[in-house]
Design a protein around this motif. Structure first.
Motif, short mmCIF file in Angstrom:
data_model
loop_
_atom_site.label_atom_id
_atom_site.label_comp_id
_atom_site.label_asym_id
_atom_site.label_seq_id
_atom_site.Cartn_x
_atom_site.Cartn_y
_atom_site.Cartn_z
N GLY A 62 0.95 -1.48 0.00
CA GLY A 62 -0.02 -0.12 -0.04
C GLY A 62 0.82 1.25 -0.02
O GLY A 62 2.18 1.11 0.09
N GLU A 63 0.33 2.44 -0.40
CA GLU A 63 1.02 3.69 -0.09
C GLU A 63 0.38 4.66 1.07
O GLU A 63 -0.64 4.74 1.29
N ASP A 64 1.29 5.36 1.55
CA ASP A 64 1.12 6.46 2.62
C ASP A 64 1.87 7.39 2.50
O ASP A 64 3.08 7.25 2.90
N ARG A 74 5.36 6.77 1.18
CA ARG A 74 5.90 5.74 1.59
C ARG A 74 5.24 4.38 1.21
O ARG A 74 3.99 4.64 1.11
N TYR A 75 5.90 3.45 1.36
CA TYR A 75 5.34 2.02 0.79
C TYR A 75 5.09 1.16 2.12
O TYR A 75 5.93 1.30 2.75
N ILE A 76 3.99 0.63 2.28
CA ILE A 76 3.44 -0.26 3.47
C ILE A 76 3.41 -1.65 3.08
O ILE A 76 2.65 -1.93 1.99
N LEU A 77 3.99 -2.49 3.92
CA LEU A 77 3.93 -4.04 3.77
C LEU A 77 3.45 -4.55 4.98
O LEU A 77 3.66 -4.06 6.23
N VAL A 78 2.70 -5.67 4.88
CA VAL A 78 2.33 -6.50 6.05
C VAL A 78 2.72 -7.78 5.92
O VAL A 78 2.81 -8.48 5.05
N ARG A 109 -3.18 2.60 12.54
CA ARG A 109 -3.66 3.38 11.23
C ARG A 109 -3.35 2.71 10.13
O ARG A 109 -4.11 2.36 9.12
N LEU A 110 -2.22 2.46 10.14
CA LEU A 110 -1.69 1.66 8.79
C LEU A 110 -2.40 0.11 8.74
O LEU A 110 -2.54 -0.33 7.51
N TRP A 111 -2.56 -0.41 9.85
CA TRP A 111 -3.32 -1.58 9.70
C TRP A 111 -4.70 -1.47 8.99
O TRP A 111 -5.10 -2.26 8.15
N ARG A 112 -5.28 -0.54 9.81
CA ARG A 112 -6.68 -0.49 9.07
C ARG A 112 -6.70 -0.06 7.63
O ARG A 112 -7.32 -0.57 6.82
N LYS A 113 -5.78 0.61 7.23
CA LYS A 113 -5.62 1.24 5.84
C LYS A 113 -5.29 -0.12 4.99
O LYS A 113 -5.93 -0.47 3.96
N ARG A 129 0.12 -14.10 17.04
CA ARG A 129 1.17 -12.88 17.08
C ARG A 129 0.44 -11.75 16.72
O ARG A 129 -0.43 -11.90 15.88
N GLN A 130 1.11 -10.56 16.92
CA GLN A 130 0.58 -9.49 16.31
C GLN A 130 1.38 -9.33 15.02
O GLN A 130 2.70 -9.25 14.81
N ILE A 131 0.78 -9.09 13.89
CA ILE A 131 1.42 -9.28 12.21
C ILE A 131 1.83 -7.74 12.26
O ILE A 131 1.26 -6.68 12.25
N PRO A 132 3.17 -7.74 11.84
CA PRO A 132 3.95 -6.27 11.69
C PRO A 132 3.60 -5.50 10.60
O PRO A 132 3.25 -6.30 9.50
N VAL A 133 3.53 -4.29 10.48
CA VAL A 133 3.28 -3.39 9.36
C VAL A 133 4.62 -2.78 9.28
O VAL A 133 4.84 -2.14 10.25
N VAL A 134 5.17 -2.77 8.12
CA VAL A 134 6.46 -2.43 7.70
C VAL A 134 6.13 -1.27 6.80
O VAL A 134 5.75 -0.95 5.91
N ILE A 135 7.27 -0.06 6.98
CA ILE A 135 7.27 1.20 6.36
C ILE A 135 8.46 1.13 5.48
O ILE A 135 9.44 0.85 6.25
N LEU A 136 8.28 1.41 4.35
CA LEU A 136 9.60 1.50 3.43
C LEU A 136 9.76 2.95 3.22
O LEU A 136 8.84 3.66 2.37
N GLU A 137 10.72 3.46 3.43
CA GLU A 137 11.11 4.98 3.05
C GLU A 137 12.06 5.09 2.34
O GLU A 137 13.37 4.38 2.48
N ARG A 138 11.94 5.70 1.03
CA ARG A 138 13.15 5.99 0.24
C ARG A 138 14.28 6.75 0.90
O ARG A 138 14.22 7.66 1.56
N VAL A 139 15.50 6.25 0.37
CA VAL A 139 16.75 6.76 0.80
C VAL A 139 17.56 7.48 -0.51
O VAL A 139 17.35 7.26 -1.72
#
Length: 110
Positions: free
Chosen positions: A24-26, A29-33, A79-83, A100-110
């Protein structure tokens, strides 16, 4: 549905490994589950590798770039989980079946 290709350095092997993931996008940034699957009670290998080595490569269609990965926490994670569950409702099923709580990962460009 477009997936991204995530390239991560293996935490044990040191080799560069690639995996295709829904995203997803936010706010640029790019969002992964890091769900794995509905019956998995451990985090997927790609997520464990990202935690150990947060500098990753990303490819979306023909675009390639470097990014830094981090795990969302607290209200940001909620918030990102809901998205992400709005984009892919199957994540709710995975969450209900996992211990387990499923992690939400944020990818930010460098």
């Amino acid at each position: 549905m477009t997936n991204l290709i995530l390239t991560v350095k293996g935490r044990r092997s040191g080799r560069w490994l690639r995996t295709g993931l829904f995203f997803g996008e936010d706010d640029g940034r790019y969002i992964l589950v890091a769900s794995g699957s509905a019956v998995t009670h451990t985090h997927p290998d790609w997520y464990l590798n990202v935690v150990a080595n947060p500098g990753v490569g990303v490819q979306i269609l023909a675009e390639r770039f470097r990014a830094r990965a981090r795990t969302a926490e607290g209200p940001e994670r909620d918030r990102l989980w809901r998205k992400m569950t709005a984009l892919a409702p199957v994540y709710r099923t995975y969450e209900a079946r996992s211990r387990r709580q499923i992690p939400v990962v944020i990818l930010e460009r460098v």
